[in-house]
Design a protein around this motif. Structure first.
Motif, PDB file in Angstrom:
ATOM      1  N   ASN A  67       0.837  -1.202   0.000  1.00  0.00           N
ATOM      2  CA  ASN A  67       0.000   0.000   0.000  1.00  0.00           C
ATOM      3  C   ASN A  67       0.869   1.247   0.000  1.00  0.00           C
ATOM      4  O   ASN A  67       0.585   2.209  -0.725  1.00  0.00           O
ATOM      5  N   SER A  68       1.943   1.246   0.805  1.00  0.00           N
ATOM      6  CA  SER A  68       2.826   2.418   0.827  1.00  0.00           C
ATOM      7  C   SER A  68       3.527   2.588  -0.518  1.00  0.00           C
ATOM      8  O   SER A  68       3.710   3.706  -0.996  1.00  0.00           O
ATOM      9  N   THR A 106       1.052   4.063  -2.969  1.00  0.00           N
ATOM     10  CA  THR A 106       0.822   5.503  -2.745  1.00  0.00           C
ATOM     11  C   THR A 106       2.006   6.322  -3.252  1.00  0.00           C
ATOM     12  O   THR A 106       1.819   7.413  -3.797  1.00  0.00           O
TER      13      THR A 106
END
Length: 159
Positions: A111-112, A115
């Protein structure tokens, strides 16, 4: 009455009901109901009384002790089996919890990363966003840097 004779489906149903009633009457008339006859056992009255006396004299404690003794061993075995199954289930639960924690960490890392990539793409799109002045400059530069006009002759209308 006319409705009954005009509809063939109703006629077929009525014929079926009437024929089944006659078949039942015929089968019940042929076989009268008989009660089953039990064979009579010829026992002397004395033998029957002694068996009853023996039944009364026998204490029920012996049966209970035997049943407890017989069921003690399988009961312990069953308890041991269930204890083993419980331990195995608890170990499996711990493994699943560890796997869950690992996958959650992976998901957080992914997820990081996503992003970061999205943020980089948004900054690129801001740099590449065209406006009116940039488009005009692009057309001018394409004419300047393109091939010479002699290599691209102007073809007008031929009359």
């Amino acid at each position: 009455m006319d409705l009954l004779f005009e509809n063939p489906f109703i006629i077929v149903v009525l014929i079926g009901i009437i024929s089944s009633l006659f078949n039942r009457m015929k089968s019940s008339a042929e076989e009268p109901k008989r009660q089953p006859v039990r064979p009579v056992q010829n026992r002397p009255a004395q033998a029957q009384s002694t068996t009853m006396e023996e039944k009364i004299e026998r204490p029920y404690v012996h049966r209970e002790e035997k049943s407890v003794m017989v069921t003690d061993t399988p009961l312990n075995e069953i308890q041991e089996k269930y204890a083993e199954k419980k331990k195995a289930a608890e170990e499996r639960l711990k493994q699943l919890e560890q796997q869950k924690a690992v996958t959650e960490k992976r998901a957080a890392r992914m997820n990081s990363q996503v992003t970061r990539v999205v943020h980089k793409q948004s900054s690129r799109s801001e740099r590449l966003s065209p406006n009116k002045e940039k488009l005009v400059d692009a057309v001018v530069w394409s004419e300047i840097l393109g091939p010479p006009r002699a290599k691209r002759p102007f073809r007008g209308r031929v009359k």
